[in-house]
Scaffold this motif. Structure first.
Motif, PDB file in Angstrom:
ATOM      1  N   ALA A   1      72.446  16.691 -29.740  1.00 47.19           N
ATOM      2  CA  ALA A   1      71.235  17.835 -29.876  1.00 47.19           C
ATOM      3  C   ALA A   1      72.053  18.961 -28.867  1.00 47.19           C
ATOM      4  O   ALA A   1      71.913  19.967 -29.254  1.00 47.19           O
ATOM      5  N   LEU A   2      72.972  18.421 -28.305  1.00 48.91           N
ATOM      6  CA  LEU A   2      74.006  19.692 -27.778  1.00 48.91           C
ATOM      7  C   LEU A   2      74.643  19.866 -28.923  1.00 48.91           C
ATOM      8  O   LEU A   2      75.178  21.103 -28.659  1.00 48.91           O
ATOM      9  N   GLY A   3      75.527  19.089 -29.451  1.00 52.67           N
ATOM     10  CA  GLY A   3      76.488  18.931 -29.990  1.00 52.67           C
ATOM     11  C   GLY A   3      77.148  20.394 -30.661  1.00 52.67           C
ATOM     12  O   GLY A   3      78.583  20.195 -29.072  1.00 52.67           O
ATOM     13  N   ALA A   4      78.172  20.573 -31.819  1.00 54.97           N
ATOM     14  CA  ALA A   4      79.466  21.421 -31.195  1.00 54.97           C
ATOM     15  C   ALA A   4      78.642  22.733 -31.381  1.00 54.97           C
ATOM     16  O   ALA A   4      79.257  23.945 -32.052  1.00 54.97           O
ATOM     17  N   ARG A   5      77.386  23.573 -31.228  1.00 52.25           N
ATOM     18  CA  ARG A   5      76.516  24.498 -31.802  1.00 52.25           C
ATOM     19  C   ARG A   5      77.853  25.565 -31.442  1.00 52.25           C
ATOM     20  O   ARG A   5      77.673  27.120 -31.846  1.00 52.25           O
ATOM     21  N   GLU A   6      77.196  25.617 -29.933  1.00 51.62           N
ATOM     22  CA  GLU A   6      78.357  26.767 -29.584  1.00 51.62           C
ATOM     23  C   GLU A   6      79.666  27.030 -29.681  1.00 51.62           C
ATOM     24  O   GLU A   6      80.209  28.484 -30.475  1.00 51.62           O
ATOM     25  N   ASP A   7      80.021  26.095 -30.353  1.00 46.71           N
ATOM     26  CA  ASP A   7      81.314  26.295 -30.823  1.00 46.71           C
ATOM     27  C   ASP A   7      81.528  26.912 -31.922  1.00 46.71           C
ATOM     28  O   ASP A   7      82.282  27.257 -32.384  1.00 46.71           O
ATOM     29  N   ALA A   8      80.414  25.720 -32.553  1.00 45.80           N
ATOM     30  CA  ALA A   8      80.469  26.346 -33.876  1.00 45.80           C
ATOM     31  C   ALA A   8      80.324  28.188 -34.232  1.00 45.80           C
ATOM     32  O   ALA A   8      80.877  28.492 -35.161  1.00 45.80           O
ATOM     33  N   LEU A   9      79.674  28.256 -33.125  1.00 42.11           N
ATOM     34  CA  LEU A   9      79.070  30.149 -33.551  1.00 42.11           C
ATOM     35  C   LEU A   9      80.156  30.592 -32.771  1.00 42.11           C
ATOM     36  O   LEU A   9      80.409  31.661 -33.681  1.00 42.11           O
ATOM     37  N   ARG A  10      81.129  30.416 -31.736  1.00 47.45           N
ATOM     38  CA  ARG A  10      82.127  30.941 -31.496  1.00 47.45           C
ATOM     39  C   ARG A  10      83.026  30.839 -31.995  1.00 47.45           C
ATOM     40  O   ARG A  10      83.737  32.055 -33.114  1.00 47.45           O
ATOM     41  N   GLN A  11      83.365  29.573 -33.486  1.00 48.43           N
ATOM     42  CA  GLN A  11      84.254  29.696 -34.394  1.00 48.43           C
ATOM     43  C   GLN A  11      83.779  30.893 -35.883  1.00 48.43           C
ATOM     44  O   GLN A  11      84.804  31.571 -35.902  1.00 48.43           O
ATOM     45  N   ALA A  12      82.319  30.586 -35.919  1.00 47.65           N
ATOM     46  CA  ALA A  12      82.057  31.620 -36.686  1.00 47.65           C
ATOM     47  C   ALA A  12      82.712  32.632 -36.936  1.00 47.65           C
ATOM     48  O   ALA A  12      83.085  34.099 -37.092  1.00 47.65           O
ATOM     49  N   GLU A  13      81.654  34.116 -35.459  1.00 48.51           N
ATOM     50  CA  GLU A  13      82.047  34.932 -35.145  1.00 48.51           C
ATOM     51  C   GLU A  13      83.219  35.507 -35.156  1.00 48.51           C
ATOM     52  O   GLU A  13      84.280  36.191 -35.351  1.00 48.51           O
ATOM     53  N   GLN A  14      83.942  34.442 -34.955  1.00 48.16           N
ATOM     54  CA  GLN A  14      86.390  35.011 -34.483  1.00 48.16           C
ATOM     55  C   GLN A  14      86.721  34.627 -36.095  1.00 48.16           C
ATOM     56  O   GLN A  14      87.423  35.713 -36.758  1.00 48.16           O
ATOM     57  N   GLN A  15      85.493  33.913 -36.912  1.00 44.74           N
ATOM     58  CA  GLN A  15      86.265  33.743 -38.533  1.00 44.74           C
ATOM     59  C   GLN A  15      85.632  35.217 -38.907  1.00 44.74           C
ATOM     60  O   GLN A  15      85.597  35.842 -39.904  1.00 44.74           O
ATOM     61  N   THR A  16      84.567  35.326 -38.665  1.00 52.66           N
ATOM     62  CA  THR A  16      84.046  36.819 -39.515  1.00 52.66           C
ATOM     63  C   THR A  16      85.210  38.341 -38.912  1.00 52.66           C
ATOM     64  O   THR A  16      85.006  39.347 -39.693  1.00 52.66           O
ATOM     65  N   ALA A  17      85.813  38.321 -37.179  1.00 53.44           N
ATOM     66  CA  ALA A  17      86.241  39.286 -36.877  1.00 53.44           C
ATOM     67  C   ALA A  17      87.384  38.852 -37.394  1.00 53.44           C
ATOM     68  O   ALA A  17      87.363  40.648 -38.185  1.00 53.44           O
ATOM     69  N   GLN A  18      88.302  38.200 -37.754  1.00 57.14           N
ATOM     70  CA  GLN A  18      89.293  38.148 -39.385  1.00 57.14           C
ATOM     71  C   GLN A  18      89.152  38.423 -40.150  1.00 57.14           C
ATOM     72  O   GLN A  18      90.070  39.469 -40.600  1.00 57.14           O
TER      73      GLN A  18
END
Length: 163
Positions: free
Chosen positions: A8-25
């Protein structure tokens, strides 16, 4: 239960942060590509006609060398000469009528400049009839500049004294 909590915890927050960084890049890459495109293929600063092309596709041009000459529509003007006896009628801001061969209808132009000094009649003067030897150069901006070709002879209607 522990496995469920971890799942349930998974890497959701990390995945969201990583997706946001990819979008900014990706946005940064897009703005860089747009800036490069703007430098490599600049647009004309205003609507204009191409007067002369100095270099064609495939030819090499030096840095900062002009590639073509543009004539903006706002720079197309009528140039005509007024006899000394009629000079007092022609002042900047007044409107003159003109016609030309091949023009659909007579046009109008606003006088923008009147020479302060007289000159002798140019050797080639595109006009009907004879002119006095002493004339003043007058420049006017036509209302329909985009439809006129530079160098086109025009007939300017004389201004009336009471206008």
């Amino acid at each position: 239960r522990r496995r469920r909590e971890v799942a349930a915890l998974g890497a959701r927050e990390d995945a969201l942060r990583q997706a946001e960084q990819q979008t900014a890049q990706a946005r940064g890459g897009l703005s860089e590509a747009e800036a490069r495109l703007g430098q490599l293929s600049p647009a004309a600063p205003s609507a204009a006609r191409v007067e002369e092309i100095f270099f064609r596709p495939g030819e090499w041009a030096a840095a900062n060398a002009p590639i073509m000459a543009l004539l903006p529509d706002r720079e197309v003007k009528l140039v005509f000469f007024v006899p000394e006896a009629e000079m007092a009628r022609y002042r900047p801001g007044r409107t003159v009528g003109f016609s030309c061969d091949g023009c659909a209808a007579p046009g109008s132009a606003r006088i923008t400049w009147v020479s302060p000094r007289p000159e002798f009649t140019p050797p080639i003067l595109y006009s009907k009839g004879s002119r006095d030897r002493l004339v003043y150069r007058v420049e006017a901006l036509p209302a329909n500049a985009a439809t006129l070709n530079p160098g086109l002879p025009v007939d300017v209607a004389p201004l009336e004294a009471d206008q």
